[in-house]
Every structure is written in C-alpha cells, then in structure tokens.
Design an enzyme around this catalytic site. Sequence first.
Site, short mmCIF file in Angstrom:
data_model
loop_
_atom_site.label_atom_id
_atom_site.label_comp_id
_atom_site.label_asym_id
_atom_site.label_seq_id
_atom_site.Cartn_x
_atom_site.Cartn_y
_atom_site.Cartn_z
N GLY A 20 0.80 -1.22 0.00
CA GLY A 20 0.00 0.00 0.00
C GLY A 20 0.83 1.27 0.00
N ASP A 63 -6.69 3.24 15.83
CA ASP A 63 -7.95 3.58 15.17
C ASP A 63 -7.90 5.08 14.90
OD1 ASP A 63 -10.49 4.22 14.36
OD2 ASP A 63 -11.52 3.34 16.08
N ALA A 64 -7.67 5.45 13.64
CA ALA A 64 -7.46 6.85 13.31
C ALA A 64 -8.73 7.69 13.43
CB ALA A 64 -6.89 6.98 11.90
N ASN A 90 -2.55 9.10 5.94
CA ASN A 90 -2.77 8.19 4.82
C ASN A 90 -3.96 7.26 5.02
OD1 ASN A 90 -1.79 6.54 2.38
ND2 ASN A 90 -1.73 5.01 4.01
N TYR A 156 -16.64 9.55 -1.52
CA TYR A 156 -15.18 9.42 -1.44
C TYR A 156 -14.51 10.74 -1.83
CZ TYR A 156 -10.47 7.83 -2.73
OH TYR A 156 -9.10 7.69 -2.85
N ILE A 189 -3.16 4.21 -8.98
CA ILE A 189 -1.96 3.63 -8.40
C ILE A 189 -2.21 2.14 -8.14
CG2 ILE A 189 -0.24 3.79 -6.58
CD1 ILE A 189 -0.45 6.31 -8.30
N GLN A 253 -6.25 16.49 -18.74
CA GLN A 253 -7.03 16.41 -19.99
C GLN A 253 -8.28 17.25 -19.91
OE1 GLN A 253 -6.66 12.08 -21.54
NE2 GLN A 253 -6.66 11.92 -19.32
#
Length: 253
Positions: A20, A63-64, A90, A156, A189, A253
């Site tokens: 990751g 636990d973020a 992250n 998201y 990615i 683009q």
Amino acid sequence: MAGRVAGKVALVTGAGSSGGLGQATALRLAQEGAHVYLTDIDRGGAEARATEIGHGAIGLAHDATSEAGWQAVLARIEQDHGRLDILVNNAGVAILHLIEDMTLELFERQMAVNMTSGFLGMRLGVEAMRRAGNGGSIVNISSVGGIIGLARTHAYGASKAGLRVFGKGLAIETAADGIRVNSVHPGMIRTQMTAPLAAPDPVEQQRRVSAVVPLGRMGEPEDIANCVLFLASDEASYVTGAEFVVDGGMTAQ
C-alpha cells in the site's frame, strides 16, 4: 551521507496493508533516515510492515477515527523521541456506490475514516509539533477524486476534497510555527484498493489505463512515496498550502 529526512520523527497512518501507499511511504522515509512509526487499525499488519521495512521502524495499533487513539500514539512517540516532525495522514477507505445505494451509514463511515481521521491527525499533530517547537510537515494523502468528479465517487471525493481544503486553511494558521501542510493526490496507483478495477486480460487492462492516463501506465506506490518524501524534507521548506497531483497526466485532460 545523511538522508534527506535524517533524524526526523515520522508517523504514517493506515500503513498496515502490504503493497500500500502507507508502507511505501514509511519505507521511503526510513531509507532516508527518519524514525518511522507505522500505524493501522490492524495491529498485526502494522507490525509486519514495520518488520519488513527494518531501519528501526515501529508498528502500532491505531484507530485513526478515535481521538483517544491519536492521543495514545502521539504520547508514545513523544515518550520515545520528544517530538513529531512528519505526519502523513494516509488512513482511508474507498466506498464507491451509485447515489441510490449510498446509505447514511456508508456515507458517515466514508467521512469518518477519510476526513475525521485527518482532522484529528492535523489538530493533535499540530499540538505535538508546537510542543516541540521545531516546526514540521503534515502531508494529507488525498486523491484526484478530491479535485475532479468521477462516477460513484461522490462521497469518497467529498472526503478527499475535505482533506485538501482543510489542509490549505491549516497551512495559513500554522505558517508562523514553521509547520507546513500540503496534500498529495494520487491517480490510478497499483494497490489493493485499485485491484477491483483491474481487467483479467492484460491487453484489456492496458487499453483501459491508456484511455484515461496519458503516460499509459498505472502508477506505483513508490511514485507517491517519493512525492511525500520531498514534502517531508527540508527541500520543501518554502512549500505549504499546496497540492501535488501524481496521476500520469490523468487530470490534465
């Protein structure tokens, strides 16, 4: 020869997944001399990635989305080193649905893991950096989805756009403290998160990628890690409140 972040103390969240962005970033920082802490809600994953990295890296459960979780991790880092120099927010998930399938529960989960975790990290990370009085660098891992609209990515994208704009405002507040805040926006990615987008046929996969990425390939986690390394280092001492798109030309683009 000293590394580009030699002696600095770094925290990378969401770094428990093999292959990751978190693991690649933590490895790159460690290779350049930082004391690195990898955290993840998956303690075993964080510890395993730290062992793989070596260089004295430490993996911790975290636990973020929990304020207490952040306080415990930062207390450990300050106990060990007395300061925090680099914070890489992250931790994140991608919950991708059409609007009719996006329930309130799913939306709130998306925002908690991506945006609330970043808010807590920035607020408490700034406090830790101010206590040490040495300045610091905060890098928020956003996404191209935080800049442009894409189907199924409304929630998201909103969470990632929130990180981007929150960081810009914070950069202004913390400039006098020497604390820099920037965001990195990955495109396509090659990670476990993007694996579901892959086509079983390599030729079809290449066709799909080439249709949207001018450079004609998916990026690698190391491409993001190298950008984070620059922002974390003193080479970026005049860079704050900025966004860095690493997407092979996708959004040009």
